[in-house]
Enzyme design. Sequence first.
Site, PDB file in Angstrom:
ATOM      1  N   TYR A 106      -0.981   8.864  -2.676  1.00 16.66           N
ATOM      2  CA  TYR A 106      -0.951   8.096  -3.938  1.00 16.66           C
ATOM      3  C   TYR A 106      -2.550   9.138  -5.008  1.00 16.66           C
ATOM      4  O   TYR A 106      -2.175   9.279  -5.356  1.00 16.66           O
ATOM      5  CB  TYR A 106      -1.310   6.318  -4.138  1.00 16.66           C
ATOM      6  CG  TYR A 106      -0.025   5.991  -4.217  1.00 16.66           C
ATOM      7  CD1 TYR A 106       0.741   6.874  -3.772  1.00 16.66           C
ATOM      8  CD2 TYR A 106       0.080   4.408  -4.420  1.00 16.66           C
ATOM      9  CE1 TYR A 106       3.110   5.432  -3.497  1.00 16.66           C
ATOM     10  CE2 TYR A 106       0.918   3.579  -3.797  1.00 16.66           C
ATOM     11  CZ  TYR A 106       2.567   4.303  -3.636  1.00 16.66           C
ATOM     12  OH  TYR A 106       3.385   4.030  -4.260  1.00 16.66           O
ATOM     13  N   GLU A 114      -2.706   8.472   8.410  1.00 19.74           N
ATOM     14  CA  GLU A 114      -0.884   8.441   9.015  1.00 19.74           C
ATOM     15  C   GLU A 114      -0.222   9.217   9.576  1.00 19.74           C
ATOM     16  O   GLU A 114       0.951   8.106  10.708  1.00 19.74           O
ATOM     17  CB  GLU A 114      -0.632   8.712   7.611  1.00 19.74           C
ATOM     18  CG  GLU A 114      -0.439   8.334   5.941  1.00 19.74           C
ATOM     19  CD  GLU A 114       1.180   6.694   6.467  1.00 19.74           C
ATOM     20  OE1 GLU A 114       1.470   7.054   6.820  1.00 19.74           O
ATOM     21  OE2 GLU A 114      -0.146   5.854   5.516  1.00 19.74           O
ATOM     22  N   CYS A 143      -4.557  -1.624  -1.622  1.00 21.99           N
ATOM     23  CA  CYS A 143      -4.781   0.289  -1.844  1.00 21.99           C
ATOM     24  C   CYS A 143      -5.938   0.073  -3.292  1.00 21.99           C
ATOM     25  O   CYS A 143      -5.748   0.280  -4.566  1.00 21.99           O
ATOM     26  CB  CYS A 143      -3.139   0.637  -2.379  1.00 21.99           C
ATOM     27  SG  CYS A 143      -2.970   2.717  -3.168  1.00 21.99           S
ATOM     28  N   ASN A 144      -6.548   1.143  -2.502  1.00 20.83           N
ATOM     29  CA  ASN A 144      -8.262   1.369  -3.763  1.00 20.83           C
ATOM     30  C   ASN A 144      -7.474   2.097  -4.489  1.00 20.83           C
ATOM     31  O   ASN A 144      -7.740   2.165  -6.194  1.00 20.83           O
ATOM     32  CB  ASN A 144      -9.174   1.857  -3.529  1.00 20.83           C
ATOM     33  CG  ASN A 144     -10.058   0.769  -2.110  1.00 20.83           C
ATOM     34  OD1 ASN A 144     -10.763   0.420  -2.801  1.00 20.83           O
ATOM     35  ND2 ASN A 144      -9.057   0.114  -1.354  1.00 20.83           N
ATOM     36  N   ASP A 161       0.978  -1.430  -0.135  1.00 20.29           N
ATOM     37  CA  ASP A 161      -0.465   0.237  -0.049  1.00 20.29           C
ATOM     38  C   ASP A 161       1.074   0.908   0.115  1.00 20.29           C
ATOM     39  O   ASP A 161       2.216   0.934   0.157  1.00 20.29           O
ATOM     40  CB  ASP A 161      -0.835   0.089   1.189  1.00 20.29           C
ATOM     41  CG  ASP A 161      -2.082   1.002   1.628  1.00 20.29           C
ATOM     42  OD1 ASP A 161      -2.426   2.121   0.827  1.00 20.29           O
ATOM     43  OD2 ASP A 161      -1.827   1.867   2.748  1.00 20.29           O
ATOM     44  N   SER A 162       0.319   2.556   0.092  1.00 21.09           N
ATOM     45  CA  SER A 162       1.030   4.204  -0.323  1.00 21.09           C
ATOM     46  C   SER A 162       1.535   3.762   0.563  1.00 21.09           C
ATOM     47  O   SER A 162       1.961   4.925   1.642  1.00 21.09           O
ATOM     48  CB  SER A 162       0.249   4.676  -0.998  1.00 21.09           C
ATOM     49  OG  SER A 162      -0.770   5.073   0.504  1.00 21.09           O
ATOM     50  N   CYS A 185     -10.683   2.603   0.281  1.00 20.33           N
ATOM     51  CA  CYS A 185      -9.716   3.106   0.502  1.00 20.33           C
ATOM     52  C   CYS A 185      -9.334   2.438   1.811  1.00 20.33           C
ATOM     53  O   CYS A 185      -9.752   2.806   3.376  1.00 20.33           O
ATOM     54  CB  CYS A 185      -9.191   4.692   1.001  1.00 20.33           C
ATOM     55  SG  CYS A 185      -7.822   4.840   1.572  1.00 20.33           S
ATOM     56  N   THR A 186      -7.917   1.669   1.997  1.00 21.95           N
ATOM     57  CA  THR A 186      -7.281   0.381   3.106  1.00 21.95           C
ATOM     58  C   THR A 186      -6.906   1.771   4.018  1.00 21.95           C
ATOM     59  O   THR A 186      -6.853   0.716   6.010  1.00 21.95           O
ATOM     60  CB  THR A 186      -6.208  -0.340   2.512  1.00 21.95           C
ATOM     61  OG1 THR A 186      -5.230   0.650   1.974  1.00 21.95           O
ATOM     62  CG2 THR A 186      -6.681  -0.949   1.677  1.00 21.95           C
ATOM     63  N   HIS A 187      -6.579   2.867   3.844  1.00 24.91           N
ATOM     64  CA  HIS A 187      -6.796   3.721   5.643  1.00 24.91           C
ATOM     65  C   HIS A 187      -7.911   3.646   6.412  1.00 24.91           C
ATOM     66  O   HIS A 187      -7.938   4.016   7.567  1.00 24.91           O
ATOM     67  CB  HIS A 187      -6.191   5.207   5.009  1.00 24.91           C
ATOM     68  CG  HIS A 187      -4.476   4.729   4.922  1.00 24.91           C
ATOM     69  ND1 HIS A 187      -4.541   4.579   3.020  1.00 24.91           N
ATOM     70  CD2 HIS A 187      -3.489   5.603   5.118  1.00 24.91           C
ATOM     71  CE1 HIS A 187      -2.896   4.900   3.185  1.00 24.91           C
ATOM     72  NE2 HIS A 187      -2.409   5.648   4.230  1.00 24.91           N
TER      73      HIS A 187
END
Length: 269
Positions: free
Chosen positions: A45, A156, A76-77, A13-14, A188-190
């Site tokens: 990203y 993050e 990561c979407n 992922d980013s 979004c995986t975040h």
Amino acid sequence: MISIDERPIGIFDSGVGGLTVVKEVINVLPKENIIYFGDTARVPYGSKSRELVYKFSCQIIKFLKEKNVKAIIIACNTVSSNCYEDLKKEFSDIPIIEVLKPGVTSALKVTKNKKIGVIGTEATIRSGQYERKLKEVLEGVEVYSKPCPLFVPLAEEGVIDSKITIDVAKIYLQDLIRYKIDSLILGCTHYPLLKNSIKKVMGDNVNIVDPAFETAIKMKKYLKDNNMYNIKGGNHKFYVSDKNDKFDFICSLVLKENHTAEEVSIEKY
């Protein structure tokens, strides 16, 4: 007879978001070895061009292949919605699973009124992939999409359940509430890291859809169908492009155990 394939599963992922996918893969496939790469030096990203995201993804996949992974999950979407087909062609010698289709599958299982919301990065929403794939499967579905770019830096930074996060969520999600959606895809995986704050804003009547579980199930099916299970592993290694304490903190928060990531130079790939 079961063939024991001890090669790890690669997940990238980013940044920290893909750890939510790692968590579900560990739950579903506890004996699999995992190598995770978070591109923390170049996150996010979602505001970058498709060409740059593709370049970054190619570099990461080359790194993971060097680690002898047997399959890769794009956690990561932004990458999944913009580059998946091209990456699959470029790296046709290794199976690659993305998170977008599992997200669609999850949403279709829970929606009752066929009104589905999608939140994601600017690049994911701009691609229109979630809306297209939902409408391909479910006739009459209404899809309402909203980019939420500030969610990634909040995740993050570890600001995941605070007044600031809730206030930002209220600004982003008010339109979706007005549309009376009954399901919201965290595209979004975040975003699962902010799930509590999102849930507080959306209310109990809205299903919060995290694609991570269905992604793990899809990987399990692939390994089973191809006789690639590992039944005696369970080792996990973490790599980042920029080492910082926040990654280790989020990693321990999500996985409920301490891990330290190793910094690697990814731009040489």
